[in-house]
Structures are given as structure tokens and as C-alpha cells.
Write an enzyme that holds these catalytic residues in place. Sequence first.
Site, PDB file in Angstrom:
ATOM      1  N   ASP A 101       0.832  -1.190   0.000  1.00 13.67           N
ATOM      2  CA  ASP A 101       0.000   0.000   0.000  1.00 13.67           C
ATOM      3  C   ASP A 101       0.879   1.257   0.000  1.00 13.67           C
ATOM      4  O   ASP A 101       1.943   1.261  -0.615  1.00 13.67           O
ATOM      5  CB  ASP A 101      -0.924  -0.032   1.229  1.00 13.67           C
ATOM      6  CG  ASP A 101      -2.291   0.542   0.929  1.00 13.67           C
ATOM      7  OD1 ASP A 101      -2.396   1.768   0.783  1.00 13.67           O
ATOM      8  OD2 ASP A 101      -3.260  -0.242   0.829  1.00 13.67           O
TER       9      ASP A 101
ATOM     10  N   SER B  98     -11.341  -0.704  -0.576  1.00 12.80           N
ATOM     11  CA  SER B  98      -9.993  -0.726  -0.004  1.00 12.80           C
ATOM     12  C   SER B  98     -10.024  -1.168   1.454  1.00 12.80           C
ATOM     13  O   SER B  98      -9.051  -1.736   1.954  1.00 12.80           O
ATOM     14  CB  SER B  98      -9.354   0.661  -0.082  1.00 12.80           C
ATOM     15  OG  SER B  98      -8.882   0.944  -1.368  1.00 12.80           O
TER      16      SER B  98
ATOM     17  N   ALA C 280      -7.601  -8.253  -8.636  1.00 12.93           N
ATOM     18  CA  ALA C 280      -8.709  -8.966  -8.007  1.00 12.93           C
ATOM     19  C   ALA C 280      -9.290 -10.063  -8.901  1.00 12.93           C
ATOM     20  O   ALA C 280      -9.779 -11.084  -8.401  1.00 12.93           O
ATOM     21  CB  ALA C 280      -9.804  -7.976  -7.623  1.00 12.93           C
TER      22      ALA C 280
ATOM     23  N   ASN D  91     -13.994   0.446  -6.923  1.00 12.52           N
ATOM     24  CA  ASN D  91     -15.069   1.357  -6.552  1.00 12.52           C
ATOM     25  C   ASN D  91     -15.754   2.014  -7.740  1.00 12.52           C
ATOM     26  O   ASN D  91     -16.273   3.120  -7.629  1.00 12.52           O
ATOM     27  CB  ASN D  91     -14.513   2.456  -5.629  1.00 12.52           C
ATOM     28  CG  ASN D  91     -13.949   1.892  -4.351  1.00 12.52           C
ATOM     29  OD1 ASN D  91     -14.344   0.838  -3.900  1.00 12.52           O
ATOM     30  ND2 ASN D  91     -12.998   2.614  -3.769  1.00 12.52           N
TER      31      ASN D  91
ATOM     32  N   HIS E 248      -3.689   5.873   3.755  1.00 11.01           N
ATOM     33  CA  HIS E 248      -4.421   4.727   3.227  1.00 11.01           C
ATOM     34  C   HIS E 248      -3.905   3.415   3.789  1.00 11.01           C
ATOM     35  O   HIS E 248      -4.665   2.594   4.329  1.00 11.01           O
ATOM     36  CB  HIS E 248      -4.330   4.737   1.700  1.00 11.01           C
ATOM     37  CG  HIS E 248      -5.239   3.780   1.014  1.00 11.01           C
ATOM     38  ND1 HIS E 248      -4.863   2.505   0.667  1.00 11.01           N
ATOM     39  CD2 HIS E 248      -6.518   3.919   0.599  1.00 11.01           C
ATOM     40  CE1 HIS E 248      -5.863   1.894   0.067  1.00 11.01           C
ATOM     41  NE2 HIS E 248      -6.891   2.733   0.007  1.00 11.01           N
TER      42      HIS E 248
END
Length: 416
Positions: free
Chosen positions: A77, A286, A234, A221, A126
Site C-alpha cells: 500500500d 480498499s 482482483a 469502486n 491509506h
Amino acid sequence: MRTALALRTALVATATLLTTATVLTPPASAADKLPYSDQCTFPNGEYPGRPWALQRVLLDELWSRSKGKGVRVAVIDTGVDVKNPQLTAAVDTKAGRNLLPKNLKDDDGDPIERGAENGTTDTVGHGTKVAGIIAARPLDGTGFVGLAPEATVIPIQQNDAEGHGDTKSLAAAIRYAVQAGAGVINISQDTSNAVRPTSDLELAVDEALDRNVVVVASAGNDGLGGNVKETYPASYEGVLAVAASDRNNERASFSQSGDFVGVAAPGVDIVSTVPQGGHCSDNGTSFSAPYVAGVAALLKARHPDWTAREIVAQIEQTAERTIAGHDRLVGWGVVDPVRALTEDDRPIESPSPRNGLGGAEAPSPAKFHTGETPDERNTRLATYVVVAAAVLAAGLGGTAVAIRDARRRARRVAGA
């Protein structure tokens, strides 16, 4: 050169976070504790209650089974700030890495601070939020805690506020995570415009899976308006893709849909840790992904002999769903941490559509009768019994009167 394959953090619903959430204020002393604020500043006050995403979990029952001890979770991240007291003991600072390019410059050509080499600098916040959802330690004054509070986070800084991370650095981060002994890898980012990246990223994922590492990634998103598209990493086979759910266990409006979605997890108004201390809330897949990564860490600790596929199947099988099988909105359902850790008598390779569906049985149709029904027959027989009993009682009463009269007559005759 930046291309459409450049990675971005999966925060489409809160895109301004990358540019506005880095407001820094002087650290507060113990005597001057900051109040909790909805504004996500660094540091911030401590969230005083228990966040809704944790209220739905019986934590005592969950932690009686596992707390994730001994499991290492790589957070690929924007870095993880260990100044937050809930993360200080949760992060392996020696194993952390900063994989951002050196000599970074902004659009004006000015140098950009790259951060600590061990991945413990997070100017975005984040990665610090992601790490907190997984393994934040308990702290007096707040009800927030990580789902796996004894797991260890490996901080791998691979992206920043300017989006300097790309598929090459992500592949390198995955390979480093495996070398550092990660049992679970959390990736809360995807490729821009859902473009399928070069094969090296998929190869790195496959290498992790071959080493029995559970790979969890956010679904993305871009789901507003019913938009359906595959996102990467993913969508790679073997990766557990996580959508976002709301307080009603329904898909969050922004959450990406598709056949690649494995499960959903809370992703709306999610409270977690921020750099320098305190908490704030945010939205996005996230923050759904680390919720599931925390459950994976709990299962890894409880069943160290299970394969990555078996752990993923367990999470999918025990998810809460309202229809049998899989759907493209929330996958196999909304993850249920307690059920995943309690209905674990044996490992499974894949979830079964026939199992896991809760709810009452459907009512059976009424039968049409042309003659006397069982209830009518029972009523008739009961009436017979009552009438017979009344007749018998009357008969017994009459007999008793006759015997009494006969005895009286006999006594009068004898007296005469």
C-alpha cells in the site's frame, strides 16, 4: 513513462483522500488529548465507541478461537505509520520495504520525499487504515481494534499520493512479501480503467498462491450506475476479490460488481487508524479487503495446515447470503468472521451452493380434501366421547338414586 496500467489506490468513492487527507497537525500530548473529529486529519482523536463493523461480530467468541498469532500479513500500500500506538507493536519494521522509485519528482520537477526505507512512512493514510483493520492492538479509550489483534503486519510501500506505483512495482512487492514470510497478502488497489496488466503481475500472484499464500484484493469502486467490469489483480484466478457492503449487508452503491467477486465485507463508514495516532472513517472496497484479510489471518493461525484455497473456500462458504450460491453483487455473501472460525470441522476446496443459506423453510401448500379431514374426524370423535361420558354419568346417577330408594323401602317394611 506513466501508462493506463499505472496503479491507483482503490478509492474512487473518496478520491479526494489522496490529495486532501494529508493535513497534519502537531502531535497532542497525553495531557492535551485531541477530540475525535469526522475530519480525517493526522493525528486525530480516538474513536470513543465500537465501530458498527465490529459491533456485528461477537469478538469474545471469535478470539476464543484465534487471534491470528504467528501469521504475517503483508500490506502492499502507501506505507504503514507505526507512530499510531495501536500499530507500534503490530508492525514488523525490520521486514518492511519501500519499493517506490528513487529520486521522485512532482509535476514541477521538485523532489518528492520518498519516505522510510522500511515502509513506515505514510503521508496518505491509506495503508495505515488498511493495517489497522487487520491487526490494530487494543487500546484504552477506543472500541476500535483489528480483527486479528495478534497478527503481524509487513509494511510494503508500493504507492503514494501521486500514484507512482505501477504493475512492475506491485509484482515486485508481491514477490518480496512471499520472501518475507507473509501468509496473507492484502492489495487494496487496482489498475486504472480495469485494463488487464502485463503477464508478470499475474505470474507474481501465481507464485504467491503456489507458496500457499492467501491473496486478498479489493474489487474496486467503479460500481456506480451498475457498472460491471473486471479489475486486476482482483480478477486473477485464486485471488479473493472483496466487494463492499453497507450496514444492511447489501452491496455498497460504489462497489464493483462482477462474477470475479468472492465475498463482500463492510466498506461504508469504516473506522480505522491514521498516521501519528487516532482514527477516522472512510469508504471503499480498499477497507473491505483488509476486513477479509484479517479473517484469513485468524483461519491461518487456527489451521496452519490448510491450503490457501481451503481458507478462501471457508470464508466464502460461511459468508452470510440470502440466495443459494454466488451472485455478481456480493459474491458468496457478506463475510461472517465468527461462523468462519466455528463451522470449520473440516477443510473444503470450494463452497457449495446448497449450503450456507439461512432463513425459515418455505411454507408447504395446503392439501384439498374431498371427504372428512383428520381434524374433522378428531372433532367428531371428541364429541362422541363427551356425549358418551354425559350419558354414562346420567346413567350412574339414576342407578344410585334407584338403589337409595330401594334401601329406604326395605327399611320401612322391616320396621312394620
